[in-house]
Design a protein around this motif. Structure first.
Motif, PDB file in Angstrom:
ATOM      1  N   GLY A  49       9.818   2.378 -35.004  1.00  0.00           N
ATOM      2  CA  GLY A  49       9.935   3.563 -35.852  1.00  0.00           C
ATOM      3  C   GLY A  49       8.688   3.939 -36.623  1.00  0.00           C
ATOM      4  N   PHE A  50       7.558   3.311 -36.345  1.00  0.00           N
ATOM      5  CA  PHE A  50       6.313   3.657 -37.023  1.00  0.00           C
ATOM      6  C   PHE A  50       5.689   4.870 -36.344  1.00  0.00           C
ATOM      7  CE2 PHE A  50       6.656  -0.947 -37.696  1.00  0.00           C
ATOM      8  CZ  PHE A  50       6.574  -1.003 -39.078  1.00  0.00           C
ATOM      9  N   SER A  51       5.356   5.890 -37.125  1.00  0.00           N
ATOM     10  CA  SER A  51       4.672   7.067 -36.592  1.00  0.00           C
ATOM     11  C   SER A  51       3.173   6.901 -36.801  1.00  0.00           C
ATOM     12  CB  SER A  51       5.143   8.337 -37.286  1.00  0.00           C
ATOM     13  OG  SER A  51       6.479   8.603 -36.932  1.00  0.00           O
ATOM     14  N   VAL A  52       2.408   7.092 -35.722  1.00  0.00           N
ATOM     15  CA  VAL A  52       0.961   6.912 -35.770  1.00  0.00           C
ATOM     16  C   VAL A  52       0.288   8.174 -35.248  1.00  0.00           C
ATOM     17  CG1 VAL A  52      -0.980   5.566 -34.883  1.00  0.00           C
ATOM     18  CG2 VAL A  52       1.185   4.428 -35.393  1.00  0.00           C
ATOM     19  N   VAL A  53      -0.673   8.683 -36.010  1.00  0.00           N
ATOM     20  CA  VAL A  53      -1.504   9.783 -35.536  1.00  0.00           C
ATOM     21  C   VAL A  53      -2.687   9.139 -34.801  1.00  0.00           C
ATOM     22  CG1 VAL A  53      -2.925  11.760 -36.184  1.00  0.00           C
ATOM     23  CG2 VAL A  53      -0.836  11.250 -37.481  1.00  0.00           C
ATOM     24  N   PRO A  54      -2.809   9.361 -33.502  1.00  0.00           N
ATOM     25  CA  PRO A  54      -3.880   8.707 -32.734  1.00  0.00           C
ATOM     26  C   PRO A  54      -5.271   9.095 -33.223  1.00  0.00           C
ATOM     27  CG  PRO A  54      -2.258   9.717 -31.281  1.00  0.00           C
ATOM     28  CD  PRO A  54      -1.954  10.195 -32.662  1.00  0.00           C
ATOM     29  N   ASP A  55      -6.189   8.143 -33.179  1.00  0.00           N
ATOM     30  CA  ASP A  55      -7.585   8.430 -33.516  1.00  0.00           C
ATOM     31  C   ASP A  55      -8.240   9.280 -32.445  1.00  0.00           C
ATOM     32  OD1 ASP A  55      -7.911   6.814 -35.970  1.00  0.00           O
ATOM     33  OD2 ASP A  55      -7.508   5.122 -34.637  1.00  0.00           O
ATOM     34  N   TYR A  56      -7.845   9.031 -31.180  1.00  0.00           N
ATOM     35  CA  TYR A  56      -8.419   9.756 -30.054  1.00  0.00           C
ATOM     36  C   TYR A  56      -7.316  10.166 -29.085  1.00  0.00           C
ATOM     37  CZ  TYR A  56     -12.824   7.411 -31.386  1.00  0.00           C
ATOM     38  OH  TYR A  56     -13.919   6.949 -32.054  1.00  0.00           O
ATOM     39  N   SER A  57      -7.558  11.278 -28.410  1.00  0.00           N
ATOM     40  CA  SER A  57      -6.738  11.620 -27.251  1.00  0.00           C
ATOM     41  C   SER A  57      -7.572  11.282 -26.011  1.00  0.00           C
ATOM     42  CB  SER A  57      -6.375  13.104 -27.246  1.00  0.00           C
ATOM     43  OG  SER A  57      -7.490  13.884 -26.863  1.00  0.00           O
ATOM     44  N   ILE A  58      -6.934  11.276 -24.870  1.00  0.00           N
ATOM     45  CA  ILE A  58      -7.640  10.982 -23.625  1.00  0.00           C
ATOM     46  C   ILE A  58      -8.767  11.984 -23.377  1.00  0.00           C
ATOM     47  CG2 ILE A  58      -7.344  11.048 -21.109  1.00  0.00           C
ATOM     48  CD1 ILE A  58      -4.795   9.476 -21.495  1.00  0.00           C
ATOM     49  N   ASP A  59      -8.607  13.195 -23.886  1.00  0.00           N
ATOM     50  CA  ASP A  59      -9.617  14.231 -23.668  1.00  0.00           C
ATOM     51  C   ASP A  59     -10.803  14.121 -24.614  1.00  0.00           C
ATOM     52  OD1 ASP A  59      -8.129  15.394 -21.592  1.00  0.00           O
ATOM     53  OD2 ASP A  59      -6.898  16.500 -23.031  1.00  0.00           O
ATOM     54  N   GLU A  60     -10.759  13.186 -25.561  1.00  0.00           N
ATOM     55  CA  GLU A  60     -11.859  13.057 -26.519  1.00  0.00           C
ATOM     56  C   GLU A  60     -12.223  11.596 -26.749  1.00  0.00           C
ATOM     57  OE1 GLU A  60     -10.130  15.288 -29.742  1.00  0.00           O
ATOM     58  OE2 GLU A  60      -8.867  13.614 -30.349  1.00  0.00           O
ATOM     59  N   LEU A  61     -12.512  10.908 -25.671  1.00  0.00           N
ATOM     60  CA  LEU A  61     -12.889   9.497 -25.754  1.00  0.00           C
ATOM     61  C   LEU A  61     -14.228   9.336 -26.461  1.00  0.00           C
ATOM     62  CD1 LEU A  61     -12.140   8.126 -22.182  1.00  0.00           C
ATOM     63  CD2 LEU A  61     -10.938   7.560 -24.283  1.00  0.00           C
ATOM     64  N   PRO A  62     -14.406   8.220 -27.171  1.00  0.00           N
ATOM     65  CA  PRO A  62     -15.739   7.950 -27.722  1.00  0.00           C
ATOM     66  C   PRO A  62     -16.689   7.612 -26.580  1.00  0.00           C
ATOM     67  CG  PRO A  62     -14.301   6.061 -28.055  1.00  0.00           C
ATOM     68  CD  PRO A  62     -13.443   7.168 -27.491  1.00  0.00           C
ATOM     69  N   PRO A  63     -17.991   7.780 -26.767  1.00  0.00           N
ATOM     70  CA  PRO A  63     -18.938   7.504 -25.683  1.00  0.00           C
ATOM     71  C   PRO A  63     -18.975   6.035 -25.272  1.00  0.00           C
ATOM     72  CG  PRO A  63     -20.094   8.018 -27.717  1.00  0.00           C
ATOM     73  CD  PRO A  63     -18.643   8.282 -27.969  1.00  0.00           C
ATOM     74  N   HIS A  64     -18.656   5.138 -26.202  1.00  0.00           N
ATOM     75  CA  HIS A  64     -18.647   3.722 -25.860  1.00  0.00           C
ATOM     76  C   HIS A  64     -17.544   3.006 -26.635  1.00  0.00           C
ATOM     77  CE1 HIS A  64     -20.114  -0.068 -24.361  1.00  0.00           C
ATOM     78  NE2 HIS A  64     -19.982  -0.549 -25.585  1.00  0.00           N
ATOM     79  N   PHE A  65     -16.928   2.034 -25.984  1.00  0.00           N
ATOM     80  CA  PHE A  65     -15.955   1.161 -26.639  1.00  0.00           C
ATOM     81  C   PHE A  65     -15.996  -0.179 -25.922  1.00  0.00           C
ATOM     82  CE2 PHE A  65     -13.904   3.998 -23.646  1.00  0.00           C
ATOM     83  CZ  PHE A  65     -13.097   3.182 -22.868  1.00  0.00           C
ATOM     84  N   GLU A  66     -15.519  -1.219 -26.593  1.00  0.00           N
ATOM     85  CA  GLU A  66     -15.670  -2.593 -26.103  1.00  0.00           C
ATOM     86  C   GLU A  66     -14.545  -3.051 -25.185  1.00  0.00           C
ATOM     87  OE1 GLU A  66     -18.410  -4.600 -26.714  1.00  0.00           O
ATOM     88  OE2 GLU A  66     -19.134  -2.684 -27.506  1.00  0.00           O
ATOM     89  N   MET A  67     -13.356  -2.505 -25.378  1.00  0.00           N
ATOM     90  CA  MET A  67     -12.188  -2.934 -24.599  1.00  0.00           C
ATOM     91  C   MET A  67     -11.114  -1.867 -24.710  1.00  0.00           C
ATOM     92  SD  MET A  67      -9.813  -6.388 -25.062  1.00  0.00           S
ATOM     93  CE  MET A  67     -10.849  -7.518 -24.136  1.00  0.00           C
ATOM     94  N   LEU A  68     -10.291  -1.775 -23.674  1.00  0.00           N
ATOM     95  CA  LEU A  68      -9.099  -0.934 -23.691  1.00  0.00           C
ATOM     96  C   LEU A  68      -7.893  -1.865 -23.653  1.00  0.00           C
ATOM     97  CD1 LEU A  68      -7.586   1.809 -23.436  1.00  0.00           C
ATOM     98  CD2 LEU A  68      -7.829   1.545 -20.945  1.00  0.00           C
ATOM     99  N   ILE A  69      -7.002  -1.716 -24.627  1.00  0.00           N
ATOM    100  CA  ILE A  69      -5.782  -2.512 -24.681  1.00  0.00           C
ATOM    101  C   ILE A  69      -4.598  -1.581 -24.441  1.00  0.00           C
ATOM    102  CG2 ILE A  69      -4.314  -3.983 -26.112  1.00  0.00           C
ATOM    103  CD1 ILE A  69      -6.859  -4.848 -27.618  1.00  0.00           C
TER     104      ILE A  69
END
Length: 192
Positions: A49-69
């Motif tokens: 029941g926790f509502s979370v506003v995502p930091d990113y959508s698939i259409d706005e990925l950061p240029p670099h990240f260390e891992m996808l979980i």
């Protein structure tokens, strides 16, 4: 600047499956920051029941990240997360590790990502039933968590083991400290 780890959340995601990982990665003393990723920017509600506003959508990925979980949950079986394949493919092309638990493993199995590498999931029978395109049964390992070829996979009962493997992969703690951490959360105490 901290290194970002993206946690993919979808409607009905299993909030406990990533909780151990995220709470450790987000500690001020680590070099990591957890950021949530979803199909869109619309708030996502977890199974708890926790509502979370995502930091990113698939259409706005950061240029670099260390891992996808990839966190398990109810929307994987409904086919609502297919667009995440674009991000998984980016990870494969850039040698960014992908970690998945529960039905996120079933998704990876169905899409062919696990056909040729050692992996685990809820069970081989479960994958054969719910991942109709799965062809990797000979590589299935009957363990709580398996790390191989840039993928970490875990069954749905392995939230603590999954966290331990991810934290080890990212070198968040020294091995002896990580083992103490694991014993604390797995059995409720540890001996020095």
């Amino acid at each position: 600047m901290k290194k970002e780890v993206l946690v993919f959340i979808s409607e009905g995601y299993a909030d406990w499956e990533g909780a151990y990982i995220c709470s450790e990665l987000n500690k001020p003393e680590t070099e990591f920051a957890v950021k949530t990723l979803a199909i869109s920017n619309i708030p996502v509600k977890s199974m708890g029941g926790f509502s979370v506003v995502p930091d990113y959508s698939i259409d706005e990925l950061p240029p670099h990240f260390e891992m996808l979980i990839l966190i398990g949950g109810t929307s994987w079986a409904k086919g609502e997360n297919n667009r995440i394949q674009v991000v998984i493919d980016i990870c494969l092309n850039k040698n960014i590790p992908v970690a998945a638990i529960c039905d996120a493993c079933t998704f990876l199995a169905d899409k062919g990502y696990l056909n040729n590498i050692e992996h685990t999931g809820n069970s081989v029978t479960y994958l054969e039933k719910f991942a109709p395109h799965y062809k990797g049964t000979q590589h299935f390992v009957e363990k709580q968590v398996v790390s191989a070829d840039g993928f970490i996979t875990a069954n749905g009962t392995a939230a603590v083991e999954f966290a331990k493997e991810v934290l080890s992969y990212l070198h968040v703690m020294e091995p002896d400290v990580l083992e103490e951490w694991y014993q604390l959360f797995k059995v409720g105490f540890y001996q020095k």
